[in-house]
Design a protein around this motif. Structure first.
Motif, PDB file in Angstrom:
ATOM      1  N   THR A   1      75.410 -29.407 -23.076  1.00 55.62           N
ATOM      2  CA  THR A   1      75.238 -28.255 -23.975  1.00 55.62           C
ATOM      3  C   THR A   1      75.392 -28.748 -25.413  1.00 55.62           C
ATOM      4  OG1 THR A   1      77.590 -27.743 -23.990  1.00 55.62           O
ATOM      5  CG2 THR A   1      76.276 -26.740 -22.244  1.00 55.62           C
ATOM      6  N   GLU A   2      75.002 -27.873 -26.377  1.00 51.98           N
ATOM      7  CA  GLU A   2      75.146 -28.253 -27.791  1.00 51.98           C
ATOM      8  C   GLU A   2      76.608 -28.509 -28.128  1.00 51.98           C
ATOM      9  OE1 GLU A   2      73.297 -25.832 -30.709  1.00 51.98           O
ATOM     10  OE2 GLU A   2      71.346 -25.869 -29.734  1.00 51.98           O
TER      11      GLU A   2
ATOM     12  N   ASN B   1      68.961 -21.440 -26.308  1.00 48.20           N
ATOM     13  CA  ASN B   1      68.528 -22.024 -27.580  1.00 48.20           C
ATOM     14  C   ASN B   1      67.372 -21.252 -28.206  1.00 48.20           C
ATOM     15  OD1 ASN B   1      70.448 -24.062 -27.455  1.00 48.20           O
ATOM     16  ND2 ASN B   1      69.096 -25.448 -26.336  1.00 48.20           N
TER      17      ASN B   1
ATOM     18  N   ARG C   1      70.481 -29.714 -33.175  1.00 47.92           N
ATOM     19  CA  ARG C   1      69.512 -28.630 -32.971  1.00 47.92           C
ATOM     20  C   ARG C   1      68.120 -28.957 -33.503  1.00 47.92           C
ATOM     21  NH1 ARG C   1      69.285 -22.993 -32.032  1.00 47.92           N
ATOM     22  NH2 ARG C   1      71.421 -23.017 -31.303  1.00 47.92           N
TER      23      ARG C   1
ATOM     24  N   TYR D   1      62.933 -24.721 -32.353  1.00 48.17           N
ATOM     25  CA  TYR D   1      62.878 -24.043 -31.056  1.00 48.17           C
ATOM     26  C   TYR D   1      61.851 -22.910 -31.114  1.00 48.17           C
ATOM     27  CZ  TYR D   1      66.849 -26.574 -29.257  1.00 48.17           C
ATOM     28  OH  TYR D   1      67.671 -27.569 -28.802  1.00 48.17           O
TER      29      TYR D   1
ATOM     30  N   LYS E   1      65.845 -33.499 -29.405  1.00 49.12           N
ATOM     31  CA  LYS E   1      65.477 -32.572 -28.331  1.00 49.12           C
ATOM     32  C   LYS E   1      65.552 -33.370 -27.033  1.00 49.12           C
ATOM     33  CE  LYS E   1      62.114 -29.031 -27.117  1.00 49.12           C
ATOM     34  NZ  LYS E   1      60.789 -28.457 -27.407  1.00 49.12           N
TER      35      LYS E   1
END
Length: 786
Positions: free
Chosen positions: A496-497, A729, A535, A587, A539
């Protein structure tokens, strides 16, 4: 008491390691105070002293029970004072005495002694005496012939004696015996008893001397043979030197010396010795010589029976895994369970672990941490692109350039037979005309067979049962079923981020600063800057690209420090673009408005999850179905299944029968250059088609995943965690998930599911109810009811 016995009080000296017999003239040293005082007391009197031997030579203060009960009464002939308060005493044995009692032990030992007179009057018949004398002379003559230390003159002098008692005493005096045996002869008071004991001792000693001579002859013969071999070898060495081959002899000797230190079975040692002899006898000019040399060096370097000791502290293993990796809780738990069982059973035969997950998620580093936690040697074998079976099993020595396989080579480099061996990228092995590589791995990874693994080059069985194998793979799809069956799968999912941010702060930034020669004072990266990097500049499922971006910042910082003399640089969200350029990724966020024929789907890729917008247009035509966007066969089949379901339900959704004959349906998924395939877009395409056909808008904040059947049932899919992450996201609010994936969702952490409404669906009715706007769905229902 008989005439032959008389009790006396006598000063006494205890002897260590020696016994003195009557008629024996000998000197000995005394150093103990009591012994010196006893000698002095005797010299002041009649010079007679009682000499008795200690049973234990190490006893300094012997008691009566520590002494033999029979000793020798002797006359002191001479006393010499030596340095360090030592007396050298010369005595002559006079007769035997029995120790009755120790009377005084203050300054010196006084003993009550029962003196035996010589038994001249013993009644032994004359004939018996004569026979005993003759027999004793014969036995002594045999003994003196075997014992070269007794000279001829001494032998002649002893044999001239015809008196039995004197003959016995003379032989005893000149008989080389341990003090225990001499004590036995001293203790034999009776002449008859003394004669018998002496005869037995002489016979035994004669036999021992004969055996000793025979052994010496054999040893001499062997030495002569070795000497002959040595001379021949020296000659051979000179001949080799003349031919320029002297190095072979030296190398062969070195190999033979090295073989002595090799820990291996008898079979292995015999094979190596045979090869050394073969090497020794080959000419250096022959190409075979180099082949044998390489083979010998490989055999001698293999860790046949050499092992390293494993660490069995599970708490230490847990600490190492937690220190080296953030997150991956399920993976760590499974690894620790695996290690716990391995420690308890104390065996190498355990399931082979296969870590499966996207690139950059830490599969290789987990294997390194396990090796570190267990204290094992670490060997990495990359299987990516390996096509030749000989890479695993080795080449036969008949081929030019033959070498051991990667497994044997890994053992050789590890130096022990129980390392941790990482089989990296096991899903990327392939097969061609040279053999099936994955089939060669079957024996390696089978705990029932790998204790006798045969490498074609080494030609001797290798024991792989104690090797801890860990394999890594990005996907299970390309691993053959028989190979997959031998491994225990552990899924390593995407980060996860939040996890990426923790990994960057705790591991990646520190690692890159050290790599680029920077300190934490010279470069700091804010939390918001890290979040933006994760972010908008990467990717991926793992953190490899993120680490590269941090490295890029470090390089630019190092240049600024040197060129502009800056003391420190701080990276924030504001100046991040100056260091990394424009954001590389954005995104595909949820649409703002509900639209007809556009549905958001969820997809799994090798670098994590992604969202796909599926667009459907309806136009006048001949009833054809067009599919664009590089769709794979499975997705095409899902689209056909979806349209078949819609046609079967056309009456319910108020669709005319002629609609599918008069109109074409076009399904398109953007990013046409990227190939797409998989079954999980079935309900997404069906929803998009129903929306386009019925002109009904679809909710913009809904994403979905699931496979469809002809009857409209929703089937489960894989890669759910990555898909849920992609939806989050993209700012999606609601996610439709197959009902049969409920168990998979329970394993996903609350951090990922937070702020998401997850709805479980089991048929298309339920999908449409949630996906279509409420108003539109009500209108459809009313039309269907009419």
């Amino acid at each position: 008491m008989s005439d032959l016995e008389q009790v006396k009080l006598m000063p006494t000296v205890t002897l260590r390691g020696m016994s003195i017999l009557p008629d024996m003239v000998i000197h000995f040293d005394v150093s103990r105070k009591k012994s010196i005082k006893a000698v002095e007391k005797a010299m002041l009197g009649d010079q007679k002293i009682f000499l008795v031997t200690q049973i234990d030579v190490n006893e300094n203060e012997p008691e009566m029970e520590d002494l033999y009960n029979i000793g020798c009464i002797a006359i002191i002939k001479q006393v010499i004072k030596l340095p360090n308060n030592i007396l050298r005493v010369l005595v002559e044995g006079e007769g035997r005495g029995q120790l009755i009692e120790v009377v005084e032990e203050e300054e010196y030992i006084i003993a009550k002694v029962l003196e035996f007179k010589e038994d001249i009057g013993m009644q032994i018949p004359d004939n018996n005496r004569t026979a005993m004398v003759r027999n004793l002379k014969e036995v002594f003559l045999l003994y003196s012939n075997e014992n070269y230390k007794i000279g001829k003159e001494l032998t002649k002098q002893i044999l001239e004696n015809d008196e039995l008692q004197k003959l016995v005493d003379q032989i005893v005096i000149n008989f080389s015996l341990p003090f225990e045996e001499k004590q036995k002869l001293l203790s034999a008071v009776s002449l008859q008893e003394r004669y018998e004991l002496l005869s037995i001792l002489l016979n035994n000693e004669t036999e021992i001397l004969k055996i000793k001579k025979e052994l010496q002859v054999k040893i001499k013969d062997k030495v002569d043979k070795n000497q002959r071999e040595y001379l021949l070898r020296e000659q051979q060495k000179l001949i080799r030197e003349e031919l320029g081959e002297e190095s072979l002899e030296t190398e062969a000797d070195l190999y033979m010396e090295k073989l002595k230190s090799v820990k291996a079975s008898k079979e292995v040692k015999e094979k190596i010795e045979k090869e050394i002899k073969r090497f020794k006898n080959t000419s250096s000019s022959l190409s075979e010589n180099a082949v044998v040399r390489g083979y010998l060096e490989t055999l001698l370097e293999m860790p046949w029976n050499k092992t390293s000791k494993d660490n069995t502290d599970l708490k230490y293993a847990k600490k190492i895994l937690n220190d080296d990796h953030y997150g991956l809780e399920q993976v760590k738990e499974r690894i620790l369970e695996f290690l716990a069982v391995r420690i308890l059973t104390n065996k190498g035969q355990s399931p082979i672990i296969c870590l499966v997950g996207p690139p950059g998620t830490g599969k290789t580093s987990i294997a390194k941490s396990v090796a570190k936690a267990l204290g094992k040697e670490y060997v990495r074998i990359s299987l990516g692109g390996v096509r030749d079976e000989a890479e695993i099993r080795g080449h036969r020595r008949t081929y030019i350039g033959a070498m051991p396989g990667r497994i044997a080579g890994g053992l050789k480099s590890a130096g022990v037979k129980n390392p941790l061996m990482l089989l990296d990228e096991i899903d990327k092995v392939s097969s061609d005309y040279k053999g099936d590589t994955s089939a060669a791995l079957l024996e390696v990874l089978d705990s029932e067979q790998n204790n006798k693994f045969r490498d074609h080059y080494i030609e001797l069985p290798l024991d792989l049962s104690e090797v801890l194998f860990i394999a890594t793979a990005n996907s299970l799809q390309t691993i053959p079923k028989p190979l997959l069956d031998r491994m225990e799968i552990i899924q390593v999912t995407s980060y996860t981020e939040n996890e990426k941010e923790h990994i960057a702060k705790e591991h990646l930034v520190i690692k890159q600063l050290k790599k680029h020669g920077l300190t934490t004072n010279q470069l700091t990266i804010s939390d918001k800057a890290l979040s933006s990097m994760i972010r908008y500049y990467t990717k991926e499922a793992g953190v490899r690209s993120l680490e590269r971006k941090i490295g890029e910042i470090c390089r630019k910082t190092a240049r600024q420090i040197l060129e502009k003399n800056k003391k420190s640089v701080k990276i924030t969200q504001v100046n991040l673009e100056k260091f990394l350029g424009k954001p590389q990724f954005s995104y595909d966020m949820a649409n703002e408005n509900d639209e007809v024929g556009i549905v958001r789907g969820l997809a799994w890729t090798s670098v994590g999850g992604d969202t796909l917008q599926i667009e459907v247009n309806v136009m006048p035509g001949k009833g054809e179905l067009q599919l664009t966007g590089q769709l794979g066969d499975v997705m095409k089949e899902s689209a056909r299944a979806g349209i078949s379901y819609i046609r079967s339900m056309s009456e319910k959704y108020n669709i005319k029968d002629s609609f599918f004959k008069e109109n074409d349906i076009h399904i398109h998924i953007p990013e046409g250059a990227v190939p797409k395939d998989g079954p999980s877009a079935g309900i997404t395409m069906a929803t998009a088609m129903i929306s386009a056909v019925t002109k009904t808008p679809v909710r913009a904040d809904v994403a979905m995943t699931g496979e469809i059947t002809l009857r409209g049932r929703v089937l489960p899919i894989g890669g759910l965690k990555e898909k849920i992450l992609a939806a989050k996201n993209a700012n999606i609010k609601t996610v439709l998930v197959p009902d049969k994936n409920r168990k998979d969702l329970d394993e996903i952490s609350e951090e990922i599911k937070k702020d998401l409404e997850i709805i479980y669906v089991d048929n298309m009715e339920r999908v449409l109810q949630e996906a279509l706007t409420n108003h539109a769905h009500e209108i459809m229902q009313k039309k269907a009811d009419k």
